[in-house]
Scaffold this motif. Structure first.
Motif, PDB file in Angstrom:
ATOM      1  N   ALA A   1       4.089  25.247  25.578  1.00 53.35           N
ATOM      2  CA  ALA A   1       3.574  26.580  25.871  1.00 53.35           C
ATOM      3  C   ALA A   1       4.285  27.619  25.006  1.00 53.35           C
ATOM      4  O   ALA A   1       3.656  28.537  24.468  1.00 53.35           O
ATOM      5  CB  ALA A   1       3.773  26.901  27.357  1.00 53.35           C
TER       6      ALA A   1
ATOM      7  N   LYS B   1       6.389  20.357  28.428  1.00 55.80           N
ATOM      8  CA  LYS B   1       5.178  21.174  28.541  1.00 55.80           C
ATOM      9  C   LYS B   1       5.540  22.643  28.389  1.00 55.80           C
ATOM     10  O   LYS B   1       4.790  23.424  27.793  1.00 55.80           O
ATOM     11  CB  LYS B   1       4.501  20.941  29.901  1.00 55.80           C
ATOM     12  CG  LYS B   1       3.770  19.620  29.984  1.00 55.80           C
ATOM     13  CD  LYS B   1       3.135  19.417  31.334  1.00 55.80           C
ATOM     14  CE  LYS B   1       2.557  18.027  31.426  1.00 55.80           C
ATOM     15  NZ  LYS B   1       2.125  17.677  32.782  1.00 55.80           N
TER      16      LYS B   1
ATOM     17  N   SER C   1       6.976  31.073  35.084  1.00 55.86           N
ATOM     18  CA  SER C   1       6.134  31.849  34.171  1.00 55.86           C
ATOM     19  C   SER C   1       6.872  32.047  32.857  1.00 55.86           C
ATOM     20  O   SER C   1       8.020  32.503  32.850  1.00 55.86           O
ATOM     21  CB  SER C   1       5.803  33.209  34.793  1.00 55.86           C
ATOM     22  OG  SER C   1       5.116  33.036  35.998  1.00 55.86           O
TER      23      SER C   1
ATOM     24  N   ASP D   1      10.611  21.045  46.670  1.00 53.34           N
ATOM     25  CA  ASP D   1       9.202  21.184  46.318  1.00 53.34           C
ATOM     26  C   ASP D   1       9.013  21.622  44.861  1.00 53.34           C
ATOM     27  O   ASP D   1       9.966  21.855  44.137  1.00 53.34           O
ATOM     28  CB  ASP D   1       8.533  22.206  47.245  1.00 53.34           C
ATOM     29  CG  ASP D   1       8.475  21.708  48.674  1.00 53.34           C
ATOM     30  OD1 ASP D   1       8.591  22.525  49.594  1.00 53.34           O
ATOM     31  OD2 ASP D   1       8.331  20.479  48.851  1.00 53.34           O
ATOM     32  N   SER D   2       7.748  21.779  44.489  1.00 52.91           N
ATOM     33  CA  SER D   2       7.411  22.220  43.130  1.00 52.91           C
ATOM     34  C   SER D   2       7.512  23.735  43.032  1.00 52.91           C
ATOM     35  O   SER D   2       7.149  24.444  43.970  1.00 52.91           O
ATOM     36  CB  SER D   2       5.981  21.796  42.784  1.00 52.91           C
ATOM     37  OG  SER D   2       5.863  20.410  42.810  1.00 52.91           O
ATOM     38  N   VAL D   3       8.001  24.215  41.909  1.00 57.67           N
ATOM     39  CA  VAL D   3       8.056  25.652  41.657  1.00 57.67           C
ATOM     40  C   VAL D   3       7.279  25.944  40.385  1.00 57.67           C
ATOM     41  O   VAL D   3       7.154  25.088  39.509  1.00 57.67           O
ATOM     42  CB  VAL D   3       9.507  26.176  41.530  1.00 57.67           C
ATOM     43  CG1 VAL D   3      10.239  26.018  42.831  1.00 57.67           C
ATOM     44  CG2 VAL D   3      10.258  25.480  40.404  1.00 57.67           C
ATOM     45  N   SER D   4       6.763  27.164  40.319  1.00 61.84           N
ATOM     46  CA  SER D   4       5.990  27.580  39.154  1.00 61.84           C
ATOM     47  C   SER D   4       6.845  28.524  38.323  1.00 61.84           C
ATOM     48  O   SER D   4       7.384  29.497  38.846  1.00 61.84           O
ATOM     49  CB  SER D   4       4.710  28.276  39.632  1.00 61.84           C
ATOM     50  OG  SER D   4       3.948  28.712  38.539  1.00 61.84           O
TER      51      SER D   4
ATOM     52  N   TYR E   1       9.540  12.832  46.892  1.00 63.63           N
ATOM     53  CA  TYR E   1       8.764  12.837  48.128  1.00 63.63           C
ATOM     54  C   TYR E   1       9.399  11.993  49.217  1.00 63.63           C
ATOM     55  O   TYR E   1       9.153  12.200  50.393  1.00 63.63           O
ATOM     56  CB  TYR E   1       7.351  12.300  47.862  1.00 63.63           C
ATOM     57  CG  TYR E   1       6.529  13.183  46.975  1.00 63.63           C
ATOM     58  CD1 TYR E   1       5.920  12.673  45.824  1.00 63.63           C
ATOM     59  CD2 TYR E   1       6.361  14.523  47.263  1.00 63.63           C
ATOM     60  CE1 TYR E   1       5.161  13.486  45.002  1.00 63.63           C
ATOM     61  CE2 TYR E   1       5.601  15.345  46.444  1.00 63.63           C
ATOM     62  CZ  TYR E   1       5.000  14.818  45.315  1.00 63.63           C
ATOM     63  OH  TYR E   1       4.256  15.627  44.510  1.00 63.63           O
ATOM     64  N   GLY E   2      10.219  11.041  48.840  1.00 59.14           N
ATOM     65  CA  GLY E   2      10.764  10.130  49.840  1.00 59.14           C
ATOM     66  C   GLY E   2       9.710   9.140  50.280  1.00 59.14           C
ATOM     67  O   GLY E   2       8.592   9.108  49.747  1.00 59.14           O
TER      68      GLY E   2
ATOM     69  N   VAL F   1       0.910  35.151  29.903  1.00 62.70           N
ATOM     70  CA  VAL F   1       2.010  34.457  30.571  1.00 62.70           C
ATOM     71  C   VAL F   1       1.492  33.076  30.950  1.00 62.70           C
ATOM     72  O   VAL F   1       0.443  32.967  31.576  1.00 62.70           O
ATOM     73  CB  VAL F   1       2.460  35.212  31.840  1.00 62.70           C
ATOM     74  CG1 VAL F   1       3.519  34.422  32.583  1.00 62.70           C
ATOM     75  CG2 VAL F   1       2.991  36.588  31.470  1.00 62.70           C
ATOM     76  N   VAL F   2       2.195  32.044  30.534  1.00 64.90           N
ATOM     77  CA  VAL F   2       1.783  30.679  30.856  1.00 64.90           C
ATOM     78  C   VAL F   2       2.688  30.157  31.967  1.00 64.90           C
ATOM     79  O   VAL F   2       3.914  30.271  31.888  1.00 64.90           O
ATOM     80  CB  VAL F   2       1.892  29.762  29.619  1.00 64.90           C
ATOM     81  CG1 VAL F   2       1.480  28.345  29.975  1.00 64.90           C
ATOM     82  CG2 VAL F   2       1.029  30.296  28.487  1.00 64.90           C
ATOM     83  N   SER F   3       2.072  29.590  33.004  1.00 66.16           N
ATOM     84  CA  SER F   3       2.859  29.051  34.117  1.00 66.16           C
ATOM     85  C   SER F   3       2.989  27.548  33.971  1.00 66.16           C
ATOM     86  O   SER F   3       2.035  26.868  33.610  1.00 66.16           O
ATOM     87  CB  SER F   3       2.150  29.347  35.449  1.00 66.16           C
ATOM     88  OG  SER F   3       2.013  30.726  35.626  1.00 66.16           O
ATOM     89  N   THR F   4       4.162  27.041  34.254  1.00 68.18           N
ATOM     90  CA  THR F   4       4.365  25.600  34.215  1.00 68.18           C
ATOM     91  C   THR F   4       5.084  25.163  35.487  1.00 68.18           C
ATOM     92  O   THR F   4       5.822  25.937  36.090  1.00 68.18           O
ATOM     93  CB  THR F   4       5.139  25.184  32.946  1.00 68.18           C
ATOM     94  OG1 THR F   4       5.149  23.766  32.852  1.00 68.18           O
ATOM     95  CG2 THR F   4       6.575  25.647  32.974  1.00 68.18           C
ATOM     96  N   ARG F   5       4.828  23.921  35.877  1.00 64.84           N
ATOM     97  CA  ARG F   5       5.363  23.423  37.139  1.00 64.84           C
ATOM     98  C   ARG F   5       6.595  22.571  36.914  1.00 64.84           C
ATOM     99  O   ARG F   5       6.671  21.802  35.958  1.00 64.84           O
ATOM    100  CB  ARG F   5       4.272  22.576  37.832  1.00 64.84           C
ATOM    101  CG  ARG F   5       4.777  21.690  38.961  1.00 64.84           C
ATOM    102  CD  ARG F   5       3.767  20.611  39.361  1.00 64.84           C
ATOM    103  NE  ARG F   5       3.542  19.632  38.338  1.00 64.84           N
ATOM    104  CZ  ARG F   5       4.295  18.540  38.132  1.00 64.84           C
ATOM    105  NH1 ARG F   5       5.350  18.321  38.891  1.00 64.84           N
ATOM    106  NH2 ARG F   5       3.998  17.700  37.168  1.00 64.84           N
TER     107      ARG F   5
END
Lengths: 280, 275
Positions: A58, A54, A197, A192-195, A81-82, A71-75
């Motif tokens: 972008a 993804k 740019s 966790d998820s990070v964004s 999650y366990g 600026v396009v942000s992607t995760r």
């Protein structure tokens, strides 16, 4: 007396059955937990790979539109999650952004006679290193627009770079897009998820007609030259290019040497190069 | 008989330990996992909307699955949580104009998700003005930056501003429950307009939002990083910020630029349908 003995026998049997059931249940949970954990680890790496693709989409969109403002942000999700019911551990990951030449560099040269002229080049890679709890670790590396998957000591190109071959009667042309990475180096580890740019910092283009007897040489100074060598061999085979007359692949001379891909009977070479910056 | 009572006692103790300790812990984990998954979906949605705006292909849609809640664990339904999602086309107004009151562009509309948890603190996830904001226990954090950029070019000395102003349109209907809903986002229109600002012309950007503090922090840091200097209220430097309450009683954040050379505005309209 008889009644007491019968009662005692029932109680002992019940206790034994209960312990057997508890043991069997615990064993099943532990085994199932590991299976579930492996499955989550594998799905997680697939999710990270999807996120990298993804990001490439972008980049392509920004490059095609020449948009240097948006600026396009992607995760990217770093870990799993366990599963609380199965007491599964959570796997984590490390994301490393290296815009320098230490991880990946690629130069494009025009070769005539015995001399080479540098035309353009890109550098930089984004690496995801998994820290899996159950499944074997897999690393994903974004280089020049393709994604390399590394597992233990083996690496392969999981998603191809965007190169296309156009065949003429007695010649062939190569068109494509390359993505270099610039900016400051960063690294993050977590679950966790990070964004991330993504912005376009610059666009350039290499458009060259190749004279008869001359060639274009791509020099890969990278950590995963095995993967690139394997890909170019496969690419040449699929495109029907002669591995001696049309394309020549020179392996690195040592463990850290460059890989050279010489495009011999090429008539034209057109590559759009985008310089991207990724910020976390 | 004694053994039976002892065994019953052990079983009841075990069950009590599970109910008192494990079920709430499992419930918390389940809720946290669902909230994390929902945030991931919102991040994907924002990335998709940004990409649609760059591509500029009007009529193109993207679909994102967003889980509102969770059915919870087996048998006891621990960790069961619900949530609601809604497009509110009236909130999140952004306005860009000059100092004389002429409006150059404006946008509005938010997509908001609210959770109803039992074990974990409730969270609200808001997509407004291109920003992704998570709020919990009265505190907000920016999880996805809006497209707001002010740059001073050292070679020319020019100061330019770019802002993406997305309008979100929807039915205003609210959906609640534990299911996963498909959010279909269609790019209705997009256009980029550039304004050359005359010498001495003020440029005023205002965002009316419950999360004006987050906007204030982010925009201020972006502008400072762009090389501009904040006015001290006595001498006019490059910009001045203000917060307040408008005539409708809504909180706002406003930034006034004193000498921008040009302003580039990408205005996009998205139609959001929730199924």
């Amino acid at each position: 007396m008889m009644k007491n003995r019968r009662g005692d026998a029932v109680m002992v049997t019940s206790t034994l059955l209960l312990s057997l059931m508890l043991s069997a249940g615990a064993t099943m949970l532990l085994d199932y937990g590991e299976i579930k954990g492996k499955e989550e680890d594998m799905l997680h790496v697939a999710d990270v790979e999807s996120s990298m693709l993804k990001a490439r989409s972008a980049m392509m969109m920004l490059q095609q539109n020449g948009d240097m403002d948006m600026v396009v942000s992607t995760r990217i999700t770093m870990g799993t999650y366990g599963n609380p019911y199965l007491a599964m551990g959570r796997s984590s990951g490390t994301l490393n952004y290296d815009p320098g030449y230490s991880g990946f560099g690629m130069g494009i040269y025009y070769q005539t006679g015995g001399s080479r002229t540098f035309l353009n080049g890109i550098r930089g890679q984004l690496t995801f290193e998994s820290n899996n709890y159950y499944y074997r670790d897999q690393n994903l590396i974004f280089q020049s627009g393709s994604v390399i998957r590394e597992e233990e000591t083996t690496s392969m190109i999981a998603w191809d770079p965007s190169f296309e071959v156009y065949r003429g009667e007695n010649s062939w042309s190569l068109k494509g897009g390359l993505y270099g990475l610039s900016g400051s180096r960063w690294e993050i580890t977590g679950i966790d998820s990070v964004s991330i740019s993504i912005s376009l910092e610059g666009i350039s283009r290499v458009e060259r007609t190749v004279e008869s007897g001359d060639s274009i040489v791509l020099v890969y100074d990278a950590e995963y030259t095995d993967a690139w060598e394997s890909w170019w061999s496969s690419f040449a085979r699929v495109q029907g290019l002669d591995p001696v007359n049309d394309i020549s692949i020179t392996r690195p001379s040592g463990p850290t040497g460059p890989l050279e891909v010489e495009l011999i009977t090429l008539s034209s070479f057109i590559v759009n190069i985008a310089e991207m910056e990724l910020i976390i | 008989m004694v053994s039976l009572i002892m065994i019953a006692g052990i079983v009841i103790s075990l069950l009590g330990m599970i109910f008192a300790t494990y079920l709430p812990a499992w419930g918390k984990d389940n809720e946290a996992q669902t909230l994390e998954s929902t945030m991931g979906s919102f991040m994907d949605l924002k990335a998709g909307m940004d990409t649609l705006a760059v591509g500029g292909d009007e009529g193109t849609s993207l679909t994102t699955a967003i889980a509102l809640g969770s059915e919870g664990g087996p048998m006891f339904g621990f960790g069961r949580m619900t949530g609601s999602i809604q497009v509110d086309p009236a909130k999140g107004m952004m306005r860009l104009g000059d100092g004389s009151g002429i409006v150059m562009a404006q946008s509005r509309g938010i997509l908001e998700y609210s959770s109803r948890n039992i074990n974990v603190e409730d969270q609200t996830i808001t997509l407004e003005g291109g920003a992704l904001i998570r709020e919990q226990s009265g505190a907000s954090v920016l999880k996805g930056n809006p497209n707001f950029l002010v740059r001073r070019y050292r070679n020319t000395g020019e100061t330019k501003m770019f802002v993406h102003m997305p309008t979100l349109e929807g039915s205003g209907q609210s959906f609640a429950g534990t299911s996963t809903y498909l959010v279909s986002t269609t790019l209705v229109s997009v256009e980029t307009t550039e304004y050359e600002m005359g010498i001495g012309t003020e440029t005023v950007f205002r965002i009316t939002s419950e999360h004006h503090d987050i906007w204030s922090t982010h925009i201020w840091s972006q502008v400072i990083a762009g090389g501009l200097v904040e006015s001290d209220g006595v001498s006019d430097n490059d910009f001045l910020t203000a917060t307040g309450v408008d005539a409708n009683g809504d909180d706002y954040f406003e930034i006034t630029f004193y000498d921008l050379d040009s302003v580039s505005i990408k205005s996009s309209v998205y139609q959001i349908n929730i199924n």
